[in-house]
Every structure is written in C-alpha cells, then in structure tokens.
Design a protein around this motif. Structure first.
Motif, PDB file in Angstrom:
ATOM      1  N   ALA A   1       2.243  -0.838   9.126  1.00 30.24           N
ATOM      2  CA  ALA A   1       3.307  -0.117   8.434  1.00 30.24           C
ATOM      3  C   ALA A   1       3.726  -0.838   7.157  1.00 30.24           C
ATOM      4  O   ALA A   1       3.918  -0.215   6.100  1.00 30.24           O
ATOM      5  N   VAL A   2       3.868  -2.169   7.252  1.00 31.57           N
ATOM      6  CA  VAL A   2       4.268  -2.932   6.073  1.00 31.57           C
ATOM      7  C   VAL A   2       3.205  -2.851   4.979  1.00 31.57           C
ATOM      8  O   VAL A   2       3.492  -2.614   3.794  1.00 31.57           O
ATOM      9  N   GLN A   3       1.944  -3.057   5.368  1.00 28.55           N
ATOM     10  CA  GLN A   3       0.869  -3.026   4.391  1.00 28.55           C
ATOM     11  C   GLN A   3       0.717  -1.632   3.770  1.00 28.55           C
ATOM     12  O   GLN A   3       0.493  -1.487   2.557  1.00 28.55           O
ATOM     13  N   ALA A   4       0.842  -0.616   4.621  1.00 25.60           N
ATOM     14  CA  ALA A   4       0.726   0.741   4.091  1.00 25.60           C
ATOM     15  C   ALA A   4       1.879   1.053   3.146  1.00 25.60           C
ATOM     16  O   ALA A   4       1.699   1.711   2.094  1.00 25.60           O
ATOM     17  N   GLY A   5       3.079   0.579   3.481  1.00 25.65           N
ATOM     18  CA  GLY A   5       4.209   0.808   2.596  1.00 25.65           C
ATOM     19  C   GLY A   5       4.042   0.101   1.263  1.00 25.65           C
ATOM     20  O   GLY A   5       4.354   0.664   0.196  1.00 25.65           O
ATOM     21  N   ALA A   6       3.545  -1.146   1.309  1.00 26.25           N
ATOM     22  CA  ALA A   6       3.314  -1.876   0.069  1.00 26.25           C
ATOM     23  C   ALA A   6       2.240  -1.201  -0.774  1.00 26.25           C
ATOM     24  O   ALA A   6       2.359  -1.099  -2.012  1.00 26.25           O
ATOM     25  N   ALA A   7       1.166  -0.730  -0.116  1.00 27.76           N
ATOM     26  CA  ALA A   7       0.098  -0.052  -0.843  1.00 27.76           C
ATOM     27  C   ALA A   7       0.604   1.224  -1.487  1.00 27.76           C
ATOM     28  O   ALA A   7       0.237   1.577  -2.618  1.00 27.76           O
ATOM     29  N   GLU A   8       1.486   1.924  -0.772  1.00 25.58           N
ATOM     30  CA  GLU A   8       2.038   3.158  -1.328  1.00 25.58           C
ATOM     31  C   GLU A   8       2.872   2.876  -2.578  1.00 25.58           C
ATOM     32  O   GLU A   8       2.822   3.620  -3.562  1.00 25.58           O
ATOM     33  N   ASP A   9       3.618   1.755  -2.544  1.00 27.15           N
ATOM     34  CA  ASP A   9       4.441   1.415  -3.720  1.00 27.15           C
ATOM     35  C   ASP A   9       3.588   0.981  -4.912  1.00 27.15           C
ATOM     36  O   ASP A   9       3.980   1.182  -6.077  1.00 27.15           O
ATOM     37  N   LEU A  10       2.424   0.374  -4.641  1.00 27.18           N
ATOM     38  CA  LEU A  10       1.621  -0.193  -5.722  1.00 27.18           C
ATOM     39  C   LEU A  10       0.460   0.688  -6.170  1.00 27.18           C
ATOM     40  O   LEU A  10      -0.224   0.355  -7.145  1.00 27.18           O
ATOM     41  N   VAL A  11       0.186   1.777  -5.463  1.00 22.51           N
ATOM     42  CA  VAL A  11      -1.006   2.546  -5.755  1.00 22.51           C
ATOM     43  C   VAL A  11      -1.010   3.105  -7.184  1.00 22.51           C
ATOM     44  O   VAL A  11      -2.065   3.260  -7.813  1.00 22.51           O
ATOM     45  N   GLY A  12       0.179   3.378  -7.729  1.00 19.45           N
ATOM     46  CA  GLY A  12       0.226   3.930  -9.073  1.00 19.45           C
ATOM     47  C   GLY A  12       0.251   2.871 -10.155  1.00 19.45           C
ATOM     48  O   GLY A  12      -0.217   3.112 -11.278  1.00 19.45           O
ATOM     49  N   THR A  13       0.803   1.686  -9.851  1.00 23.80           N
ATOM     50  CA  THR A  13       0.966   0.645 -10.875  1.00 23.80           C
ATOM     51  C   THR A  13      -0.075  -0.455 -10.776  1.00 23.80           C
ATOM     52  O   THR A  13      -0.468  -1.032 -11.799  1.00 23.80           O
ATOM     53  N   ASP A  14      -0.524  -0.758  -9.604  1.00 27.45           N
ATOM     54  CA  ASP A  14      -1.482  -1.857  -9.432  1.00 27.45           C
ATOM     55  C   ASP A  14      -2.471  -1.487  -8.324  1.00 27.45           C
ATOM     56  O   ASP A  14      -2.349  -1.919  -7.176  1.00 27.45           O
ATOM     57  N   PRO A  15      -3.465  -0.654  -8.653  1.00 30.57           N
ATOM     58  CA  PRO A  15      -4.407  -0.187  -7.628  1.00 30.57           C
ATOM     59  C   PRO A  15      -5.145  -1.323  -6.911  1.00 30.57           C
ATOM     60  O   PRO A  15      -5.436  -1.218  -5.720  1.00 30.57           O
ATOM     61  N   GLU A  16      -5.444  -2.414  -7.619  1.00 33.08           N
ATOM     62  CA  GLU A  16      -6.173  -3.512  -6.984  1.00 33.08           C
ATOM     63  C   GLU A  16      -5.351  -4.129  -5.861  1.00 33.08           C
ATOM     64  O   GLU A  16      -5.847  -4.379  -4.763  1.00 33.08           O
ATOM     65  N   ARG A  17      -4.079  -4.400  -6.118  1.00 31.38           N
ATOM     66  CA  ARG A  17      -3.221  -4.960  -5.078  1.00 31.38           C
ATOM     67  C   ARG A  17      -2.997  -3.931  -3.967  1.00 31.38           C
ATOM     68  O   ARG A  17      -2.892  -4.300  -2.785  1.00 31.38           O
ATOM     69  N   ALA A  18      -2.942  -2.672  -4.319  1.00 29.53           N
ATOM     70  CA  ALA A  18      -2.787  -1.640  -3.291  1.00 29.53           C
ATOM     71  C   ALA A  18      -3.985  -1.644  -2.351  1.00 29.53           C
ATOM     72  O   ALA A  18      -3.833  -1.552  -1.120  1.00 29.53           O
ATOM     73  N   ARG A  19      -5.196  -1.760  -2.935  1.00 29.05           N
ATOM     74  CA  ARG A  19      -6.401  -1.818  -2.094  1.00 29.05           C
ATOM     75  C   ARG A  19      -6.395  -3.060  -1.209  1.00 29.05           C
ATOM     76  O   ARG A  19      -6.859  -3.043  -0.069  1.00 29.05           O
ATOM     77  N   LEU A  20      -5.873  -4.176  -1.764  1.00 30.02           N
ATOM     78  CA  LEU A  20      -5.790  -5.401  -0.965  1.00 30.02           C
ATOM     79  C   LEU A  20      -4.896  -5.194   0.253  1.00 30.02           C
ATOM     80  O   LEU A  20      -5.233  -5.583   1.384  1.00 30.02           O
ATOM     81  N   HIS A  21      -3.736  -4.535   0.056  1.00 29.85           N
ATOM     82  CA  HIS A  21      -2.848  -4.260   1.189  1.00 29.85           C
ATOM     83  C   HIS A  21      -3.491  -3.304   2.194  1.00 29.85           C
ATOM     84  O   HIS A  21      -3.330  -3.463   3.416  1.00 29.85           O
ATOM     85  N   ILE A  22      -4.206  -2.322   1.686  1.00 27.56           N
ATOM     86  CA  ILE A  22      -4.895  -1.386   2.591  1.00 27.56           C
ATOM     87  C   ILE A  22      -5.949  -2.130   3.415  1.00 27.56           C
ATOM     88  O   ILE A  22      -6.138  -1.869   4.618  1.00 27.56           O
ATOM     89  N   GLY A  23      -6.647  -3.086   2.792  1.00 28.51           N
ATOM     90  CA  GLY A  23      -7.634  -3.876   3.532  1.00 28.51           C
ATOM     91  C   GLY A  23      -6.985  -4.704   4.627  1.00 28.51           C
ATOM     92  O   GLY A  23      -7.512  -4.814   5.743  1.00 28.51           O
ATOM     93  N   HIS A  24      -5.817  -5.303   4.316  1.00 29.04           N
ATOM     94  CA  HIS A  24      -5.105  -6.056   5.352  1.00 29.04           C
ATOM     95  C   HIS A  24      -4.677  -5.144   6.497  1.00 29.04           C
ATOM     96  O   HIS A  24      -4.752  -5.526   7.682  1.00 29.04           O
ATOM     97  N   ALA A  25      -4.230  -3.945   6.161  1.00 30.01           N
ATOM     98  CA  ALA A  25      -3.835  -2.999   7.214  1.00 30.01           C
ATOM     99  C   ALA A  25      -5.029  -2.629   8.083  1.00 30.01           C
ATOM    100  O   ALA A  25      -4.930  -2.558   9.321  1.00 30.01           O
ATOM    101  N   ARG A  26      -6.172  -2.403   7.433  1.00 32.11           N
ATOM    102  CA  ARG A  26      -7.384  -2.065   8.196  1.00 32.11           C
ATOM    103  C   ARG A  26      -7.780  -3.215   9.111  1.00 32.11           C
ATOM    104  O   ARG A  26      -8.122  -3.025  10.279  1.00 32.11           O
TER     105      ARG A  26
END
Length: 416
Positions: free
Chosen positions: A226-251
């Motif tokens: 939940a935390v990683q997905a929330g962070a990825a959602e906040d960053l997906v528009g401004t910092d896609p690379e960090r968003a992908r990193l959070h999605i990878g941690h969630a996975r």
C-alpha cells in the motif's frame, strides 16, 4: 431376597457353569423333568411302604414338588422339605421302605449352596440339612431298610452343599473376569477418545498458529504494497523512474509474502515434493532484509545488534522475526514517517528485542487504511508467552511507542 432370591446380575452366560449359576425368573424345563423323575420314584416307594397309601402319597408329593422351586427359592424349598422330613421321622411308626427323601435332600442342599446369594444364609441352610440327617439317623430312620453309615450320610450332604458353593464361586469369578474385560475395554475406548480429542485440539492449535502467521505475513506485505503503491501514484506524473522503483518494491514485497504463505501452508502436506524448493521460514538472520524493505517503503529504520549472535531454535527464531515484523508494520501504519529503531540483544540465555518508533504523522488511507484484525499486540504477546518469554508494549512520553520482548533460547520452558 437375601435368603434365596436371584443372585448378582449376570450378563450373557459365557459357559455352562455361569448359565447354571444364573437364577431364572421361574422354574425351567429341567426343574420340571427332575421333579417328575423324583415324584415317580417317590410314588413307587409310597406304594411299597408299610403305611397308609394316602399318607405315603402325600409325603411323596411333599418330598418331590419342592424341587420345582429349587432355583428360584432354594432356601424355602429346603426348609419345607427338612420340616416334613423331621415330622415324619419323629411321628412315623415305622421307617420308610426306600431311600426317599434322601435324594431330594441332597439336591436341595446342593441348590442352597449354588443359588443362595449370601454366604452366611447359605451356610446355615447346609448346616440345617446336615443336622436334620444326623437327627433322623439317631431316631433310627433308614436303619432297617437302607442302612447307610452315619459318616457316609453326613459326607454326602456336606459334599452336596460344598459342590454347589464351589460352582457358584467359579461362576462369580467368571462374571468378574468378564466385567473386568468390559471395564478394560471401556477404559481403552475412553483413552482412544481422549487421544482423538487431543489430536483434534492439536489440529486446532496448529490452525490458530497458522492463522497468526498468515496475519503477520499478510499485514506486513499489504502495508508495504500500500505504501509503495501510494508513493508510485504520487510520483508517476513527476518522476516516472522513482515511481517504477516503488512499484518494483511493491512487487517484491508481494512476491515474498506469497512465498512465505505458500511455505507455511504446504509444510502441512508431508507428501508435497514442491516443498524442497521452498525457502526456509524467516528468522533473526533475515531481520536485516526486513529492515531494508521497510526503509525502502519510506520509513526511516535503524538496526542495532549487541552480543554474539548464535543459532536459535527454529520456532523461537521465527517468533523473534514476527515480533519485529509486526512492530514495524504497526509503526508504519500508526505513525507514518516516524523514525524507528530496532535493537537485538543476543544474550547467552535469551534474545532481547526492542522496537521503538518516534511520533509520526497521522495515518492516511494509504498507509493506515489497510485494516487490522486486532491481533497485533495480543498476537505478539501470545506468541512470546508460548516460549516462556515476556513482552511489554506501550506509548512513550514523547508520543512514540516501544515494544520490548525477551525470548529464552531454550524451548523447554515453553508453556503448554
């Protein structure tokens, strides 16, 4: 009745002796046949007796018919026979022309020994029969016709009572042995039922333990995702690379949770060959990975260890890991962003665990809205108590929260 009624309750006869010693509700066919034979014998002797025929026939009936009730009422039957015998011996003008009623005396004396329940009453009946034969011998009864020796008559009467009593004792012994076997069988059945109940209770305890393990795994994994997905959602528009990193941690967190759940569930199946490919259950050696995953999820965590780490029993090792995992999950859920310190004290006799989180922000729907079953602190306390350990948890003065646990290295002190 104590003086001749049915004896102790016998079960189904196990042999002819037990069947013979079992008193019936009324005369049996065998009693009718014996009585008919004795009556025929007595009538034949009455016809030849030197006395009035009506009296002789009446005595023949009185000395034969009591055998009909020798099994149902042996003592009254014997008393009636002995009474008529004494009266005839004292009042008869001449001795009888045959052996009657001596055979009936022997038969009813045997019945008194076999079917009278109380020993004292049975002995009294046997002594009365013996005394009656002695008295009639002293009055010259049988002397001119049969002429049995005095000692021989006493021997036969006493022997008839003894034979009946010995048969009763043997029948009672057989019944007691059968009752003992029945009790032993009942005890064995009870022990089997207790073993089955214990097995069911063990299964229930195992299911409860699995439920606790699944709660810990799922609560931690869902919180991380939940935390990683929330962070990825906040960053997906401004910092896609960090968003992908959070999605990878969630996975990775979800995948690890699936591995642990599969490991816990499939360990119950001893025939599942896939178990060989599964990783072992986590322990204190993997707390560093747990801290790193929590740090990656956005919670500042510091791990410190003191003492010399030594292998722990697997169950204790897993319990220590779950205490840290649950505490980190609670800190991330209830105080997001607050700094957390994890201290492991590897002592000689026990391992000490302290998890302290500082005050954090308000829980938001992402980090704190994953839901809770209420099993967090109670579940940790129960897990530690099982191994004879202690757990203290409560808020700090600065608004933080501290969990302190101590687990003995030996599992011999575990509570049942």
């Amino acid at each position: 009745m104590d003086d001749g009624g049915p004896g102790p309750p016998y079960g189904e006869p196990v042999d002819p002796v037990t069947a013979l010693a079992r008193p019936p509700a009324g005369p049996r066919r065998s009693e009718f046949l014996v009585t008919a034979g004795l009556l025929l014998w007595a009538v034949l002797e009455a016809v030849a007796a030197p006395r009035p025929l009506p009296l002789a026939l009446a005595l023949a009936a009185a000395w034969s018919l009591p055998t009909l009730w020798m099994r149902v009422a042996p003592l009254p039957s014997l008393a009636f026979l002995l009474g008529t015998f004494l009266v005839d011996a004292l009042l008869a003008g001449a001795p009888p022309a045959g052996a009657m009623p001596f055979p009936t005396v022997l038969l009813l004396t045997f019945a008194c020994g076999l079917w009278v329940r109380r020993t004292a009453v049975s002995v009294a009946g046997g002594m009365a029969a013996t005394a009656t034969v002695l008295v009639v011998q002293l009055f010259g009864y049988y002397t001119e016709t049969v002429g049995p020796q005095f000692a021989v008559a006493v021997f036969f009467v006493a022997g008839a009572w003894t034979a009946g009593r010995l048969l009763r004792r043997r029948a009672e012994d057989l019944v007691r042995a059968e009752q003992d076997r029945a009790r032993a069988s009942a005890l064995a059945d009870a022990a089997e039922r207790e073993a089955a109940t214990a097995a069911q209770e063990a299964v229930a305890r195992e299911r409860a333990a699995i439920a606790r393990e699944l709660h810990d795994v799922v609560a931690h994994a869902v919180s991380v995702v939940a935390v990683q997905a929330g962070a990825a959602e906040d960053l997906v528009g401004t910092d896609p690379e960090r968003a992908r990193l959070h999605i990878g941690h969630a996975r990775d967190g979800a995948r690890q949770a699936m591995v642990e759940m599969r490991r816990m569930l499939e360990v119950l199946d001893p025939y599942d060959e896939a178990r060989e490919d599964l990783a072992p259950l986590p322990g204190t050696g993997r707390i560093g990975d747990l801290v790193a995953a929590t740090r990656n999820a956005g919670t500042p965590v510091t791990l410190r260890e003191t003492g010399d780490a030594a292998p722990l029993p697997p169950a204790v090792d897993l319990a220590a890991y779950r205490v840290v995992q649950e505490s980190l999950t609670n800190a991330r859920r209830h105080a997001p962003g607050g700094a957390v310190t994890v201290l492991l004290d590897h002592g000689h006799d026990a391992i000490g665990i302290e998890i302290r989180n500082g005050p954090g922000g308000r829980p938001d729907p992402v980090s704190g809205g994953t839901g809770t079953t209420g099993r967090g602190l109670p579940g940790m306390a129960e897990r530690v108590r099982v191994f004879g350990g202690t757990l203290r948890a409560g808020p700090d003065d600065d608004g933080g929260f501290t969990v302190c646990a101590r687990l003995p290295r030996s599992t011999t002190a575990a509570a049942p």
